[in-house]
Design a protein around this motif. Structure first.
Motif, PDB file in Angstrom:
ATOM      1  N   ARG A 239      65.446  44.998  23.126  1.00 34.10           N
ATOM      2  CA  ARG A 239      63.998  44.792  23.175  1.00 34.10           C
ATOM      3  C   ARG A 239      63.610  43.660  24.128  1.00 34.10           C
ATOM      4  O   ARG A 239      62.494  43.641  24.648  1.00 34.10           O
ATOM      5  N   HIS A 240      64.488  42.721  24.343  1.00 35.91           N
ATOM      6  CA  HIS A 240      64.165  41.557  25.168  1.00 35.91           C
ATOM      7  C   HIS A 240      64.813  41.626  26.551  1.00 35.91           C
ATOM      8  O   HIS A 240      64.863  40.624  27.258  1.00 35.91           O
ATOM      9  N   LEU A 241      65.283  42.784  26.944  1.00 38.87           N
ATOM     10  CA  LEU A 241      65.882  42.942  28.267  1.00 38.87           C
ATOM     11  C   LEU A 241      64.821  43.397  29.258  1.00 38.87           C
ATOM     12  O   LEU A 241      64.198  44.444  29.082  1.00 38.87           O
ATOM     13  N   HIS A 242      64.606  42.624  30.294  1.00 38.53           N
ATOM     14  CA  HIS A 242      63.652  42.991  31.333  1.00 38.53           C
ATOM     15  C   HIS A 242      63.958  42.156  32.575  1.00 38.53           C
ATOM     16  O   HIS A 242      64.716  41.178  32.532  1.00 38.53           O
ATOM     17  N   ASP A 243      63.361  42.552  33.668  1.00 36.96           N
ATOM     18  CA  ASP A 243      63.488  41.786  34.911  1.00 36.96           C
ATOM     19  C   ASP A 243      62.081  41.483  35.438  1.00 36.96           C
ATOM     20  O   ASP A 243      61.084  41.665  34.744  1.00 36.96           O
ATOM     21  N   ASN A 244      62.033  41.051  36.690  1.00 39.94           N
ATOM     22  CA  ASN A 244      60.728  40.694  37.276  1.00 39.94           C
ATOM     23  C   ASN A 244      60.132  41.838  38.092  1.00 39.94           C
ATOM     24  O   ASN A 244      59.236  41.617  38.899  1.00 39.94           O
ATOM     25  N   HIS A 245      60.617  43.066  37.855  1.00 41.66           N
ATOM     26  CA  HIS A 245      60.105  44.208  38.621  1.00 41.66           C
ATOM     27  C   HIS A 245      59.753  45.367  37.675  1.00 41.66           C
ATOM     28  O   HIS A 245      58.813  45.258  36.896  1.00 41.66           O
ATOM     29  N   LYS A 246      60.534  46.426  37.724  1.00 38.21           N
ATOM     30  CA  LYS A 246      60.172  47.654  37.032  1.00 38.21           C
ATOM     31  C   LYS A 246      60.817  47.804  35.657  1.00 38.21           C
ATOM     32  O   LYS A 246      60.511  48.779  34.956  1.00 38.21           O
ATOM     33  N   LEU A 247      61.667  46.891  35.309  1.00 40.54           N
ATOM     34  CA  LEU A 247      62.270  46.960  33.985  1.00 40.54           C
ATOM     35  C   LEU A 247      61.457  46.073  33.044  1.00 40.54           C
ATOM     36  O   LEU A 247      61.623  44.854  32.994  1.00 40.54           O
ATOM     37  N   HIS A 248      60.560  46.674  32.294  1.00 38.87           N
ATOM     38  CA  HIS A 248      59.686  45.919  31.414  1.00 38.87           C
ATOM     39  C   HIS A 248      60.280  45.859  30.005  1.00 38.87           C
ATOM     40  O   HIS A 248      61.159  46.657  29.648  1.00 38.87           O
ATOM     41  N   PRO A 249      59.837  44.928  29.191  1.00 35.84           N
ATOM     42  CA  PRO A 249      60.368  44.816  27.825  1.00 35.84           C
ATOM     43  C   PRO A 249      60.162  46.096  27.022  1.00 35.84           C
ATOM     44  O   PRO A 249      59.244  46.869  27.271  1.00 35.84           O
ATOM     45  N   GLU A 250      61.060  46.306  26.061  1.00 39.07           N
ATOM     46  CA  GLU A 250      61.050  47.461  25.165  1.00 39.07           C
ATOM     47  C   GLU A 250      61.560  48.736  25.830  1.00 39.07           C
ATOM     48  O   GLU A 250      61.813  49.729  25.137  1.00 39.07           O
ATOM     49  N   LEU A 251      61.731  48.749  27.159  1.00 38.69           N
ATOM     50  CA  LEU A 251      62.157  49.984  27.821  1.00 38.69           C
ATOM     51  C   LEU A 251      63.605  50.321  27.474  1.00 38.69           C
ATOM     52  O   LEU A 251      63.935  51.485  27.189  1.00 38.69           O
ATOM     53  N   ALA A 252      64.480  49.337  27.495  1.00 37.14           N
ATOM     54  CA  ALA A 252      65.895  49.606  27.239  1.00 37.14           C
ATOM     55  C   ALA A 252      66.166  50.021  25.800  1.00 37.14           C
ATOM     56  O   ALA A 252      67.214  50.599  25.502  1.00 37.14           O
ATOM     57  N   SER A 253      65.227  49.755  24.897  1.00 37.84           N
ATOM     58  CA  SER A 253      65.423  50.116  23.486  1.00 37.84           C
ATOM     59  C   SER A 253      64.942  51.526  23.172  1.00 37.84           C
ATOM     60  O   SER A 253      65.067  51.969  22.019  1.00 37.84           O
ATOM     61  N   ARG A 254      64.409  52.225  24.158  1.00 40.62           N
ATOM     62  CA  ARG A 254      63.879  53.571  23.894  1.00 40.62           C
ATOM     63  C   ARG A 254      64.943  54.539  23.366  1.00 40.62           C
ATOM     64  O   ARG A 254      64.658  55.296  22.419  1.00 40.62           O
ATOM     65  N   PRO A 255      66.154  54.587  23.931  1.00 38.36           N
ATOM     66  CA  PRO A 255      67.151  55.526  23.376  1.00 38.36           C
ATOM     67  C   PRO A 255      67.503  55.253  21.918  1.00 38.36           C
ATOM     68  O   PRO A 255      67.870  56.185  21.185  1.00 38.36           O
ATOM     69  N   LEU A 256      67.395  54.012  21.479  1.00 40.48           N
ATOM     70  CA  LEU A 256      67.726  53.696  20.090  1.00 40.48           C
ATOM     71  C   LEU A 256      66.678  54.222  19.116  1.00 40.48           C
ATOM     72  O   LEU A 256      66.948  54.333  17.917  1.00 40.48           O
ATOM     73  N   LEU A 257      65.488  54.540  19.624  1.00 38.49           N
ATOM     74  CA  LEU A 257      64.449  55.104  18.753  1.00 38.49           C
ATOM     75  C   LEU A 257      64.786  56.516  18.298  1.00 38.49           C
ATOM     76  O   LEU A 257      64.175  57.017  17.342  1.00 38.49           O
ATOM     77  N   VAL A 258      65.735  57.157  18.958  1.00 38.29           N
ATOM     78  CA  VAL A 258      66.154  58.501  18.534  1.00 38.29           C
ATOM     79  C   VAL A 258      66.744  58.446  17.127  1.00 38.29           C
ATOM     80  O   VAL A 258      66.492  59.322  16.280  1.00 38.29           O
ATOM     81  N   GLY A 259      67.538  57.406  16.872  1.00 34.17           N
ATOM     82  CA  GLY A 259      68.099  57.259  15.530  1.00 34.17           C
ATOM     83  C   GLY A 259      67.031  57.034  14.483  1.00 34.17           C
ATOM     84  O   GLY A 259      67.142  57.528  13.345  1.00 34.17           O
ATOM     85  N   VAL A 260      65.982  56.298  14.827  1.00 33.77           N
ATOM     86  CA  VAL A 260      64.882  56.072  13.893  1.00 33.77           C
ATOM     87  C   VAL A 260      64.160  57.387  13.602  1.00 33.77           C
ATOM     88  O   VAL A 260      63.811  57.688  12.447  1.00 33.77           O
ATOM     89  N   GLN A 261      63.922  58.180  14.618  1.00 37.30           N
ATOM     90  CA  GLN A 261      63.249  59.458  14.420  1.00 37.30           C
ATOM     91  C   GLN A 261      64.086  60.404  13.563  1.00 37.30           C
ATOM     92  O   GLN A 261      63.547  61.119  12.703  1.00 37.30           O
ATOM     93  N   LEU A 262      65.410  60.396  13.770  1.00 38.59           N
ATOM     94  CA  LEU A 262      66.272  61.259  12.947  1.00 38.59           C
ATOM     95  C   LEU A 262      66.297  60.801  11.489  1.00 38.59           C
ATOM     96  O   LEU A 262      66.268  61.628  10.574  1.00 38.59           O
TER      97      LEU A 262
END
Length: 268
Positions: free
Chosen positions: A103-126
């Motif tokens: 959730r706290h992984l981001h850079d100063n360009h196109k990688l914004h916060p919460e983006l890297a955690s999107r694949p982990l939401l699959v487990g929550v949906q299941l």
């Protein structure tokens, strides 16, 4: 016929034996106790005989051996169960911590916060689908940690892959490497997100060679990294973001693989 006097102190044979003894025994020995003149062989024999008698008394009975042999499988079973519970707990906490890091992984360009955690939401949906929204989100992240940590040891077991035994030191090194990479991604002023993603990908190969180097780990981490990017392909707007997904989950699965091999080294 005159017989020998029975009251005489020594007869002829005894006198001859005493003479031979006096000739063969050194005169110096007469100054000491009779035990000094004992031979070393007789002393060794007595010592060995005394040890044998002591060992015979200390030898456990057959009933005691049967009781110890009967209790050993039970103790091993409880020890294995306790180790399995500890392993599940450790992987659960690792899964929750991994989500917080994503959730706290981001850079100063196109990688914004919460983006890297999107694949982990699959487990929550299941989990919401199977439990009817009864399970909390952290339980889904804990289950994902258990799943990630079990994949590599299970693959090694199914295909009979001989690997090195992971240690706590290698796990700590992997954790420090992951924290260092994520900190560098956030703090370094990259010229573009693609540059940071490519540099991270090259660093992952070096870390894989340094910490593991097995083909099963590389193939599994790469496959799961690509799969994580495919699960949230609709959220990707730039190819650098796809590389970020692969980089982040490749290094994450490397960490969980090392942790799983250490925890389940005696279970499979």
């Amino acid at each position: 016929m005159s017989g020998e006097n029975p009251n005489s102190p020594l007869n002829g044979t005894e006198k001859n034996n005493e003479s031979i003894t006096n000739l063969t025994r050194p005169q110096l020995f007469s100054l000491y106790d009779e035990d000094i003149t004992k031979s070393a062989d007789s002393e060794d024999y007595d010592r060995i005989r005394s040890r044998g008698s002591t060992a015979s008394f200390s030898r456990p009975s057959s009933s005691n051996l049967q009781m110890e042999q009967g209790a050993t499988p039970g103790k091993k079973r409880w020890a294995s169960l306790f180790q399995f519970i500890i392993s599940i707990a450790v992987l659960s906490f690792a899964g929750i911590g991994y989500h917080e890091l994503s959730r706290h992984l981001h850079d100063n360009h196109k990688l914004h916060p919460e983006l890297a955690s999107r694949p982990l939401l699959v487990g929550v949906q299941l989990s919401q689908f199977f439990t009817g929204d009864m399970a909390p989100d952290w339980a889904a992240y804990a289950f994902e940690g258990i799943f990630f940590g079990s994949c590599i040891p299970l693959i090694d077991y199914i295909f009979s892959i001989k690997t090195h035994h992971a240690s706590w030191l290698s796990i700590l090194k992997t954790v420090n490497a992951m924290l260092g990479v994520t900190f560098g991604i956030r703090k370094v002023q990259w010229s573009s997100s693609l540059q940071a993603a490519i540099a991270w990908g090259l660093l992952n190969i070096i870390l894989w060679l340094f910490f593991d180097g097995t083909l099963s780990m590389f193939v599994t981490c790469s496959s799961l990294g690509l799969l994580s990017g495919a699960t949230c392909y609709s959220d990707i707007t730039d190819k650098s973001q796809l590389l970020y997904f692969v980089d982040f989950y490749f290094l994450g699965f490397l960490l969980f693989g090392e942790l799983g091999r250490y925890l389940f080294s005696t279970s499979f």
